[in-house]
Write a protein that holds these residues in place. Structure first.
Motif, PDB file in Angstrom:
ATOM      1  N   GLN A 218      21.461 -14.027 -57.649  1.00 37.63           N
ATOM      2  CA  GLN A 218      21.475 -15.241 -58.470  1.00 37.63           C
ATOM      3  C   GLN A 218      20.721 -15.062 -59.784  1.00 37.63           C
ATOM      4  O   GLN A 218      20.844 -15.898 -60.680  1.00 37.63           O
ATOM      5  CB  GLN A 218      20.881 -16.403 -57.676  1.00 37.63           C
ATOM      6  CG  GLN A 218      21.752 -16.862 -56.522  1.00 37.63           C
ATOM      7  CD  GLN A 218      21.193 -18.092 -55.822  1.00 37.63           C
ATOM      8  OE1 GLN A 218      20.077 -18.534 -56.105  1.00 37.63           O
ATOM      9  NE2 GLN A 218      21.967 -18.656 -54.915  1.00 37.63           N
TER      10      GLN A 218
ATOM     11  N   GLN B  37      18.151 -11.163 -46.346  1.00 37.17           N
ATOM     12  CA  GLN B  37      19.181 -12.009 -46.955  1.00 37.17           C
ATOM     13  C   GLN B  37      18.647 -12.750 -48.173  1.00 37.17           C
ATOM     14  O   GLN B  37      19.325 -12.841 -49.201  1.00 37.17           O
ATOM     15  CB  GLN B  37      19.715 -13.019 -45.932  1.00 37.17           C
ATOM     16  CG  GLN B  37      20.695 -12.446 -44.933  1.00 37.17           C
ATOM     17  CD  GLN B  37      21.352 -13.526 -44.103  1.00 37.17           C
ATOM     18  OE1 GLN B  37      20.920 -14.695 -44.112  1.00 37.17           O
ATOM     19  NE2 GLN B  37      22.396 -13.165 -43.371  1.00 37.17           N
ATOM     20  N   GLU B  38      17.438 -13.279 -48.065  1.00 38.76           N
ATOM     21  CA  GLU B  38      16.891 -14.092 -49.151  1.00 38.76           C
ATOM     22  C   GLU B  38      16.582 -13.242 -50.385  1.00 38.76           C
ATOM     23  O   GLU B  38      16.805 -13.672 -51.521  1.00 38.76           O
ATOM     24  CB  GLU B  38      15.635 -14.816 -48.679  1.00 38.76           C
ATOM     25  CG  GLU B  38      15.043 -15.789 -49.687  1.00 38.76           C
ATOM     26  CD  GLU B  38      15.956 -16.954 -50.021  1.00 38.76           C
ATOM     27  OE1 GLU B  38      15.707 -17.611 -51.058  1.00 38.76           O
ATOM     28  OE2 GLU B  38      16.910 -17.207 -49.262  1.00 38.76           O
TER      29      GLU B  38
ATOM     30  N   HIS C 131      18.129 -10.424 -51.201  1.00 40.45           N
ATOM     31  CA  HIS C 131      19.434 -10.088 -51.762  1.00 40.45           C
ATOM     32  C   HIS C 131      20.002 -11.261 -52.545  1.00 40.45           C
ATOM     33  O   HIS C 131      20.505 -11.109 -53.670  1.00 40.45           O
ATOM     34  CB  HIS C 131      20.398  -9.682 -50.633  1.00 40.45           C
ATOM     35  CG  HIS C 131      21.750  -9.254 -51.115  1.00 40.45           C
ATOM     36  ND1 HIS C 131      22.766 -10.162 -51.387  1.00 40.45           N
ATOM     37  CD2 HIS C 131      22.269  -8.026 -51.400  1.00 40.45           C
ATOM     38  CE1 HIS C 131      23.837  -9.507 -51.785  1.00 40.45           C
ATOM     39  NE2 HIS C 131      23.563  -8.214 -51.807  1.00 40.45           N
ATOM     40  N   ARG C 132      19.913 -12.463 -51.984  1.00 40.02           N
ATOM     41  CA  ARG C 132      20.449 -13.654 -52.651  1.00 40.02           C
ATOM     42  C   ARG C 132      19.718 -13.927 -53.961  1.00 40.02           C
ATOM     43  O   ARG C 132      20.334 -14.246 -54.984  1.00 40.02           O
ATOM     44  CB  ARG C 132      20.309 -14.861 -51.722  1.00 40.02           C
ATOM     45  CG  ARG C 132      20.902 -16.154 -52.290  1.00 40.02           C
ATOM     46  CD  ARG C 132      20.370 -17.379 -51.575  1.00 40.02           C
ATOM     47  NE  ARG C 132      18.929 -17.510 -51.776  1.00 40.02           N
ATOM     48  CZ  ARG C 132      18.374 -17.998 -52.894  1.00 40.02           C
ATOM     49  NH1 ARG C 132      19.143 -18.382 -53.908  1.00 40.02           N
ATOM     50  NH2 ARG C 132      17.071 -18.096 -52.997  1.00 40.02           N
TER      51      ARG C 132
ATOM     52  N   PRO D  90      22.038  -8.764 -44.947  1.00 39.38           N
ATOM     53  CA  PRO D  90      22.734  -9.181 -46.168  1.00 39.38           C
ATOM     54  C   PRO D  90      24.104  -8.522 -46.233  1.00 39.38           C
ATOM     55  O   PRO D  90      24.419  -7.650 -45.412  1.00 39.38           O
ATOM     56  CB  PRO D  90      21.807  -8.664 -47.270  1.00 39.38           C
ATOM     57  CG  PRO D  90      21.191  -7.435 -46.674  1.00 39.38           C
ATOM     58  CD  PRO D  90      21.019  -7.737 -45.209  1.00 39.38           C
TER      59      PRO D  90
END
Length: 419
Positions: free
Chosen positions: A154, A146-147, A149-150, A47
């Motif tokens: 959001q 990454q997911e 963190h995203r 990330p």
């Protein structure tokens, strides 16, 4: 004890990167394949922040020399892997070789690592940084970091998260009966959550220790991880779930091990061990009638602001009497200003642990267990108004049902009652 050991170990830890945003925590107790988990994390796409991993080698003081030797070998193997596989992830291996017997276990190990993660994130000036919980025998998909963190980026108000998981259900690593058992065990986990959603219970979420995350500030605000030797994940996440700030991250996957183990009194390892030692044709499950009666209660909660509960089905009515709900209702009503506050306070009392207590009460006194495949199939039929076309072979039927329930979970689609 913990302060003494933390102080000693922090002196040798390098300061965190200024952009530290994620710290993953893994408790490790005599884990032979920890390197596989390290490799799984190392293979992740990174990330836009620095990532660290804390492994807590936790050993009860009472353990014999052989167990301490196994722990030392596991740590040496991890150190060797780290030296030969340089990555952007920073690793910290913490050794606690003589934890007090009264508290030694997975809860204390997670607490040690998560408290240390708080310290690292605070040093980096990032109170909103993320602490991830993983197990030493779990794998992850490459978009795991990454997911997560995203998802938190959001959802800036999110305090914690449940991360999607799938056990392996086939392969050569374990004997076939292990895979047969894990299909049923995971189906049981998913069935229970979907049955609670069928009942319109508002706090129906998975609580799996290897598949959760929390913001550092929220972790501190809720008093941190508990020291339970089992079920620590359930109690931890249910601190956050009633607040409505727990998200479900279904865009990635954690892959927990299906292996049998006896390190904790309940959970995956114990369940599979019991399956292998017992009747391998039957997996007990709470029957759908239990949740149909619970649904009658959730429908009655708003009106309980004005009048006592009446006319509820037998099992849930008897349980509420045993819990003195009449006095509890009066107490809640006296301390709230309106219906919405009453509903919120009622579910703070009728929390996840209370629901589980009701389910066990209903099983013991009104609705005996059935087999998981039959229970899951009937719940689907109630929800959809049509039966599933399942294979006749029990193993194939269980696998087909698991795929149905996995899709419901991953699509965030709850089972709904007809009409």
């Amino acid at each position: 004890y913990l302060q003494k050991h933390r102080f000693a170990q922090r002196q040798i830890a390098a300061p965190p990167a200024p952009d530290l945003g994620i710290v993953a925590v893994i408790p490790s107790y005599c884990e032979p394949d920890l390197a596989r988990t390290l490799a799984s994390l190392a293979a992740c796409e990174l990330p836009p922040c620095a990532v660290e991993l804390i492994v807590v080698f936790n050993t009860p003081a009472r353990d014999d020399e052989a167990m301490h030797r196994r722990q030392a070998e596991s740590r040496q193997a991890a150190e060797s892997w780290i030296r030969s596989h340089p990555t952007a992830i920073r690793y910290h291996l913490l050794d606690f070789p003589d934890l007090p017997e009264r508290h030694a276990g997975v809860g204390l190990a997670r607490k040690i690592g998560m408290d240390e993660a708080v310290d690292r994130l605070e040093q980096a000036g990032n109170a909103e940084g993320l602490i991830l919980c993983l197990d030493a025998d779990s794998m992850v998909e490459t978009n795991y970091l990454q997911e997560i963190h995203r998802a938190f980026a959001q959802n800036p108000r999110a305090e914690a998260a449940c991360i999607y998981f799938e056990h392996p259900t086939a392969g050569d690593e374990f004997e076939p009966d292990v895979y047969r058992g894990i299909v049923r065990y995971e189906l049981f986990l998913r069935y229970y959550i979907q049955a609670l959603r069928f009942a319109d219970y508002p706090y129906a979420m998975h609580t799996v220790g290897s598949s959760m995350a929390v913001r550092s500030a929220a972790y501190q605000a809720q008093g941190g991880m508990n020291r339970r030797k089992a079920g620590e994940d359930f109690y931890f996440l249910h601190k956050f779930i009633p607040g409505g700030q727990v998200i479900e991250i279904n865009g990635t996957r954690v892959i927990p091990s299906p292996r049998a183990a006896d390190k904790v009194p309940f959970g995956t390892g114990r369940a599979i061990g019991n399956w292998l030692a017992g009747d391998r044709s039957y997996w007990p499950a709470y029957v759908p009638e239990t949740f149909r009666e619970l649904k009658a209660l959730t429908a009655a909660v708003p009106d309980a602001y004005d009048a006592p509960f009446e006319g509820l089905p037998e099992a849930v009515a008897a349980f509420l009497v045993s819990e003195n709900v009449a006095a509890q209702r009066v107490e809640i009503r006296r301390n709230v200003a309106g219906r919405a506050a009453f509903i919120k306070r009622f579910y703070q009392w009728f929390d996840g642990l209370k629901v589980l207590k009701y389910v066990h009460f209903a099983r013991d006194h009104h609705h005996p267990d059935g087999d998981i495949a039959g229970a899951a199939s009937r719940l689907y039929e109630w929800a959809q108004g049509a039966a599933l076309d399942l294979p006749e072979a029990p193993d194939a039927a269980a696998r087909a049902l698991l795929e149905v329930y996995r899709k419901w979970d991953r699509a965030k689609t709850d089972i709904q009652s007809p009409g």
